[in-house]
Scaffold this motif. Sequence first.
Motif, PDB file in Angstrom:
ATOM      1  N   UNK A   1       0.854  -1.183   0.000  1.00 52.28           N
ATOM      2  CA  UNK A   1       0.000   0.000   0.000  1.00 52.28           C
ATOM      3  C   UNK A   1       0.893   1.238   0.000  1.00 52.28           C
ATOM      4  N   UNK A   2       0.828   2.013  -1.078  1.00 52.01           N
ATOM      5  CA  UNK A   2       1.609   3.246  -1.169  1.00 52.01           C
ATOM      6  C   UNK A   2       0.853   4.433  -0.593  1.00 52.01           C
ATOM      7  N   UNK A   3      -0.449   4.415  -0.800  1.00 53.74           N
ATOM      8  CA  UNK A   3      -1.290   5.518  -0.349  1.00 53.74           C
ATOM      9  C   UNK A   3      -2.629   4.938   0.072  1.00 53.74           C
ATOM     10  N   UNK A   4      -2.907   5.005   1.378  1.00 54.37           N
ATOM     11  CA  UNK A   4      -4.149   4.443   1.881  1.00 54.37           C
ATOM     12  C   UNK A   4      -5.328   5.339   1.528  1.00 54.37           C
ATOM     13  N   UNK A   5      -6.501   4.717   1.511  1.00 45.51           N
ATOM     14  CA  UNK A   5      -7.705   5.476   1.198  1.00 45.51           C
ATOM     15  C   UNK A   5      -7.839   6.638   2.172  1.00 45.51           C
ATOM     16  N   UNK A   6      -8.190   7.780   1.644  1.00 45.91           N
ATOM     17  CA  UNK A   6      -8.242   8.996   2.438  1.00 45.91           C
ATOM     18  C   UNK A   6      -9.594   9.668   2.244  1.00 45.91           C
ATOM     19  N   UNK A   7      -9.716  10.896   2.782  1.00 51.23           N
ATOM     20  CA  UNK A   7     -10.945  11.647   2.597  1.00 51.23           C
ATOM     21  C   UNK A   7     -11.191  11.936   1.123  1.00 51.23           C
ATOM     22  N   UNK A   8     -10.117  11.910   0.340  1.00 47.10           N
ATOM     23  CA  UNK A   8     -10.256  12.122  -1.100  1.00 47.10           C
ATOM     24  C   UNK A   8     -10.692  10.855  -1.820  1.00 47.10           C
ATOM     25  N   UNK A   9     -10.748   9.720  -1.093  1.00 41.61           N
ATOM     26  CA  UNK A   9     -11.224   8.475  -1.688  1.00 41.61           C
ATOM     27  C   UNK A   9     -10.252   7.830  -2.632  1.00 41.61           C
ATOM     28  N   UNK A  10      -8.953   7.998  -2.401  1.00 45.86           N
ATOM     29  CA  UNK A  10      -7.929   7.446  -3.290  1.00 45.86           C
ATOM     30  C   UNK A  10      -7.045   6.457  -2.548  1.00 45.86           C
ATOM     31  N   UNK A  11      -6.757   5.328  -3.190  1.00 47.86           N
ATOM     32  CA  UNK A  11      -5.808   4.354  -2.659  1.00 47.86           C
ATOM     33  C   UNK A  11      -4.879   3.930  -3.791  1.00 47.86           C
TER      34      UNK A  11
END
Length: 219
Positions: free
Chosen positions: A31-41
């Motif tokens: 996982x490089x970038x976990x799901x965030x408030x922006x809805x991106x993983x």
Amino acid sequence: PISGGLPFCWPQFGPGAIQQHGFARNLAWKVLEESSKLGTAVFELTDTEETRAMWPHAFRLEYRVELKDGELATTFTVKNTSASDFSFSGALHSYYSTKNVSACKITGPFADATKIDKTQDPAKTCKGTSNDVIVDKMTEEIYKEVLPGSVTLSDPSKGELKIVSGGGWRDVVIWNPYGDEKMGANGFVCVESAEIDPVPLAPNGTWEATMSLVPTKKA
């Protein structure tokens, strides 16, 4: 592998020199970038001693998933980190839930497209006769070079799902083991964005494909 979701077939689609549909769906991704408030993983898979024993090439895969307003967008990127060329094929082996698969309709630019019917032995190549596909028998069909573009899955119990594919995805695969209760065949259909023919990639070369899901609820 789990039969569901959007698993990858990579670096091989179908049977061949390595395991069926390749190894990417059976390995742990970072996982490089976990799901965030922006809805991106963002997820990454790179070669290891294990993968090189199966397929002797260095690579980096990145899978980006974005939850947007009314849309789920995916981007799949392949980079050749080897010192030499390699070729691959692949697909998003997408499973979509259905209440009654034979009541559903899959619509796309299939009429007159090159169609490969893999339920035949040997596989039969012909032309598509309709833009609509109804799953009422064992189905494993490949429609060649009908993407970039969109395919719509219509389920009278749910509504419509528009599958919009771009970039490197060029083919559509429709699969369902109709009548196989052990596989739960009545409850899903695979409508896959694919690249069936080998894709050559030079050292440091990059290949990218996109697929978005746009649902419309039943009125």
